[in-house]
Design an enzyme around this catalytic site. Structure first.
Site, PDB file in Angstrom:
ATOM      1  N   SER A 125       0.794  -1.232   0.000  1.00 32.04           N
ATOM      2  CA  SER A 125       0.000   0.000   0.000  1.00 32.04           C
ATOM      3  C   SER A 125       0.828   1.283   0.000  1.00 32.04           C
ATOM      4  O   SER A 125       0.315   2.342  -0.326  1.00 32.04           O
ATOM      5  CB  SER A 125      -0.921   0.008   1.212  1.00 32.04           C
ATOM      6  OG  SER A 125      -0.171  -0.079   2.396  1.00 32.04           O
ATOM      7  N   LYS A 184     -11.809  -0.827  -0.083  1.00 30.99           N
ATOM      8  CA  LYS A 184     -11.059  -0.197  -1.176  1.00 30.99           C
ATOM      9  C   LYS A 184     -11.851  -0.380  -2.476  1.00 30.99           C
ATOM     10  O   LYS A 184     -12.769   0.386  -2.715  1.00 30.99           O
ATOM     11  CB  LYS A 184      -9.646  -0.762  -1.196  1.00 30.99           C
ATOM     12  CG  LYS A 184      -9.005  -0.529   0.205  1.00 30.99           C
ATOM     13  CD  LYS A 184      -7.606  -0.904   0.349  1.00 30.99           C
ATOM     14  CE  LYS A 184      -7.177  -0.992   1.807  1.00 30.99           C
ATOM     15  NZ  LYS A 184      -7.477   0.165   2.644  1.00 30.99           N
ATOM     16  N   HIS A 223      -5.227  -4.359  -1.424  1.00 32.34           N
ATOM     17  CA  HIS A 223      -5.071  -3.346  -2.479  1.00 32.34           C
ATOM     18  C   HIS A 223      -5.064  -3.949  -3.878  1.00 32.34           C
ATOM     19  O   HIS A 223      -5.004  -3.214  -4.861  1.00 32.34           O
ATOM     20  CB  HIS A 223      -3.791  -2.532  -2.255  1.00 32.34           C
ATOM     21  CG  HIS A 223      -3.886  -1.665  -1.045  1.00 32.34           C
ATOM     22  ND1 HIS A 223      -4.324  -0.358  -1.093  1.00 32.34           N
ATOM     23  CD2 HIS A 223      -3.637  -1.931   0.257  1.00 32.34           C
ATOM     24  CE1 HIS A 223      -4.326   0.143   0.129  1.00 32.34           C
ATOM     25  NE2 HIS A 223      -3.909  -0.786   0.969  1.00 32.34           N
TER      26      HIS A 223
HETATM   27  N1  PMP Z   1      -4.653  -4.857   4.955  1.00 32.42           N
HETATM   28  C1  PMP Z   1      -4.066  -3.893   4.234  1.00 32.42           C
HETATM   29  C2  PMP Z   1      -2.873  -4.233   3.411  1.00 32.42           C
HETATM   30  C3  PMP Z   1      -4.559  -2.588   4.268  1.00 32.42           C
HETATM   31  O1  PMP Z   1      -3.961  -1.615   3.564  1.00 32.42           O
HETATM   32  C4  PMP Z   1      -5.709  -2.310   5.053  1.00 32.42           C
HETATM   33  C5  PMP Z   1      -6.347  -0.936   5.107  1.00 32.42           C
HETATM   34  N2  PMP Z   1      -5.554   0.131   4.927  1.00 32.42           N
HETATM   35  C6  PMP Z   1      -6.263  -3.340   5.799  1.00 32.42           C
HETATM   36  C7  PMP Z   1      -5.731  -4.598   5.721  1.00 32.42           C
HETATM   37  C8  PMP Z   1      -7.446  -3.090   6.703  1.00 32.42           C
HETATM   38  O2  PMP Z   1      -8.612  -2.975   5.986  1.00 32.42           O
HETATM   39  P1  PMP Z   1      -9.917  -2.295   6.624  1.00 32.42           P
HETATM   40  O3  PMP Z   1      -9.927  -0.881   6.178  1.00 32.42           O
HETATM   41  O4  PMP Z   1     -11.048  -3.087   6.041  1.00 32.42           O
HETATM   42  O5  PMP Z   1      -9.842  -2.452   8.101  1.00 32.42           O
END
Ligand code: PMP
Length: 399
Positions: free
Chosen positions: A185, A244, A213
């Site tokens: 990310s 996302k 992502h």
């Molecule tokens: N895993 C990754 C790689 C993320 O980037 C994110 C959110 N930024 C999450 C898990 C968590 O997802 P959520 O927003 O559904 O809590």
């Protein structure tokens, strides 16, 4: 030191930002206008840091489904999946995820964060090992903290380092859960998943891939990096989020292993939190169908990413290691300079994410941009024009 004294430094840092009139961690979206536009600080801005990869947040079919569920099933479930919050629609969505991934088992969680906590706190036991890529997301690190297993990191995307550590584990390699992400990310680079999957198979370990992502972004049907690399059969647990590409809130895991289903009885992040609201589940069911049939959306997303990436490259910006819809612009180590650049972009109608060390590699600040299928070419050109103006004023690129 008294209980609350440790917050003084953070409080001072926050006051400093307030005095500067710049607080990138407290941006208020005064009005959201579309997947790509909002009113922030009284200005109309183009959103280029939202993770809204397919632009589905305002899709009329998602909204209609959410409205219907809201009217017919209420605002919330007021209970966990294990108690009164297990509605037929949660199960229907689980079946749809299972069908989409062609895996027999699927569990829906209240967020992606909780999905990672649930898996990592439950799957590896006291004698087991978690071997994770060092650049994994905070939710993966937090899940590791909740696990009694030994936690070992390997260097980001370094297959040789992973192999070396598995070799050193000897018999314990078979009690190891390897954890990586599909698309990372911060830098927007992908895992060398084919090589990783082959190595884990050679050592008899298990593999968990967080495709947060990459869902909707990679692979012919949008199933993520494992699909794109043709290694879905070697992935033991695929985790992801609704927040996302699916444009809502929630998380999921799919697996060929029945143990995923049994985890419902032991995973505290599944048991001790309320389930997703009916509206979230309903819009996600529609979004998943749109994502699966979203070849055209994916093509637009990648064409937008290419246009923005190329434009920034031509300006002379320093970008990440790979072109993808996550585009980091690397800045200096100076937090103050980076704050000013970020703020000036915002004042000029461009919202991106400012990320500072230690959340970044190399102690450098970065502007994390993410593209959406919903951006128009005109919006991207506008973004580039503003970046050119602001970066030149700060000596980041030549005039
Ligand atoms: N895993 C990754 C790689 C993320 O980037 C994110 C959110 N930024 C999450 C898990 C968590 O997802 P959520 O927003 O559904 O809590």
């Amino acid at each position: 030191m008294k209980l609350l004294e440790k917050f003084q430094a953070l409080g001072q840092a926050r006051d400093q930002l307030k005095n500067l009139g710049v607080d990138p961690f407290n941006v208020v979206v005064e009005k959201i206008l579309s997947p790509t536009e909002a009113i922030v600080n009284g200005h109309r801005v183009i959103l280029a840091g939202t993770n809204n990869y397919l632009g589905l947040t305002f899709h009329p079919e998602c909204i209609a489904a959410a409205e219907k569920a809201l009217r017919e099933e209420g605002c919330g479930t007021t209970g966990s999946r294990m108690a009164n919050g297990n509605y037929a629609d949660h199960l229907a969505l689980e079946r749809e995820f299972a069908e989409f991934y062609r895996k027999p088992y699927s569990v829906v969680f209240s967020t992606g964060y909780l999905a990672n906590l649930a898996l990592l706190s439950t799957l590896p036991g006291a004698d087991d090992v978690i071997l994770l890529d060092a650049d994994c997301h905070a939710s993966i690190y937090d899940g590791c903290k909740m696990s009694p297993a030994e936690v070992i990191r390997f260097r980001h995307n370094d297959v040789d380092d992973l192999a070396k550590r598995l070799r050193r584990l000897k018999d314990r390699a078979q009690r190891t859960l390897v954890v990586v992400e599909g698309l990372y990310s911060m830098l927007g680079d992908t895992a060398p998943l084919k090589a990783i999957a082959e190595i884990k198979d050679e050592y008899g370990a298990c593999l968990m891939v967080d495709e947060a992502h990459s869902l909707g972004v990679l692979g012919e049907s949008g199933r993520g990096l494992a699909e794109a690399e043709g290694v879905e059969a070697l992935v033991d647990f695929t985790v992801g989020t609704f927040s996302k590409s699916l444009g809502a809130i929630g998380g999921y895991c799919v697996s060929p292993h029945r143990e995923l289903d049994i985890l419902r009885y032991t995973a505290r992040p599944y048991i001790f939190t309320a389930s997703s609201s009916p509206a979230q589940i309903a819009s996600t069911r529609v979004a998943l169908r749109l994502l699966r049939d979203g070849g055209e959306l994916r093509r637009r997303l990648w064409s937008n990413a290419e246009r923005f990436h190329q434009g920034l490259s031509s300006l002379g910006c320093q970008l990440g290691p790979q072109m993808s819809p996550v585009i980091p612009i690397l800045l200096s180590e100076s937090r103050e300079d980076s704050l000013l650049v970020w703020h000036e972009l915002l004042q000029n109608g461009v919202y991106v994410n400012l990320v500072m060390p230690p959340a970044t590699p190399d102690h450098r600040c970065l502007l994390r941009c993410s593209m959406s299928a919903a951006h128009t070419p005109e919006q991207i050109d506008q973004l580039l024009e503003t970046c050119a103006k602001v970066f030149a004023a700060h000596g980041l690129v030549s005039h």
